[in-house]
Motif scaffolding. Sequence first.
Motif, PDB file in Angstrom:
ATOM      1  N   TYR A  25       0.882  -1.171   0.000  1.00  0.00           N
ATOM      2  CA  TYR A  25       0.000   0.000   0.000  1.00  0.00           C
ATOM      3  C   TYR A  25       0.918   1.218   0.000  1.00  0.00           C
ATOM      4  N   HIS A  35      -4.703   8.060   7.010  1.00  0.00           N
ATOM      5  CA  HIS A  35      -3.951   6.863   6.625  1.00  0.00           C
ATOM      6  C   HIS A  35      -4.268   5.718   7.580  1.00  0.00           C
ATOM      7  N   ASP A  55       1.981  -1.150   4.421  1.00  0.00           N
ATOM      8  CA  ASP A  55       2.140   0.237   4.016  1.00  0.00           C
ATOM      9  C   ASP A  55       3.622   0.585   3.932  1.00  0.00           C
ATOM     10  N   GLY A  95      -1.822   4.416  -2.248  1.00  0.00           N
ATOM     11  CA  GLY A  95      -2.610   4.847  -1.098  1.00  0.00           C
ATOM     12  C   GLY A  95      -2.379   6.301  -0.759  1.00  0.00           C
ATOM     13  N   GLU A 151      -4.594   8.873  -5.304  1.00  0.00           N
ATOM     14  CA  GLU A 151      -4.368   8.635  -3.879  1.00  0.00           C
ATOM     15  C   GLU A 151      -5.502   9.216  -3.039  1.00  0.00           C
TER      16      GLU A 151
END
Length: 292
Positions: A6, A26, A46, A65, A266
């Motif tokens: 991600y 986030h 992530d 992301g 994003e």
Amino acid sequence: MKKIAYLSSKVTLPGSPIRRDDAFEHDHMMDALRGPFAEHDISLHDVDWADTAQDWASYDAVMIGTTWDYWDHQAEFLEILDQIEAVTPLYNPAALVKWNSHKAYLRDLEAKGARLIPTLWLDQVDEATANAAFNTLGSTDLVFKRQVGAGAAGQHRLKPGDAIPPMPYPMMVQPFLSKIVEEGELSFIFIDGELSHALIKRAKAGDYRIQSTYGGVEEAITPSSDDLAAATAVLHTLDEMPLYARVDMLRGEDGGLLLMELELIEPYLYPIEGPELGPRMAKALASRLNGA
């Protein structure tokens, strides 16, 4: 178990010393996605998109992301996406992201029938061009936005006689529409072309910017059939259906919706207002990875 990256950024990853004050979004995304992904035998990691130590081929796919600094490193960002896509599936695809990374994509959508706010495109902004924009657009209240940017970064709302701040980037200029403070901005979140949820974003009193970093608040809504049709029509102008998309719209004077942004890179997808987002995204991604 499939392993998915991600893509995030130094300004959004937990523990970063330069973390943005809205990086809690986030965290909301990771909380919403990790559990449902695990149920589909997918692990989600992530990572910083600019981390040169990453072995992108070690991932079964990569999702874009919270890459919330790409607009200051556009060429490098797009180059990394090409490198990723050469070795593993990327969502959304690099070509679509490149097109969407410059606001000129709005002109393409307008040519396909999307209704936009009247827009003036300026490669350079100085006092003369800024002042001329008021006459060109027939408005005494204008919003100047970066052609490559997001989150109202580098954005200015100006009236005649205001000092012209430095704008070292190509800008797009639009009349300020009072509906942004009277009603708010409507967002429609789509997963694989299907509506996941919709919400309205409102600015705090005395402001017009609806992002959380400026005090904006969100509320889930059930859109009218006409509003949903307007958002869906924008999505269906694309040649390929993205894994995820957010359509941001503002009501015009005639009551119909005008396109503000089609967010394919994003976008924050507001999982708090759409608790089914995680399961929907997990199912859609698993289907794509399995070739369905």
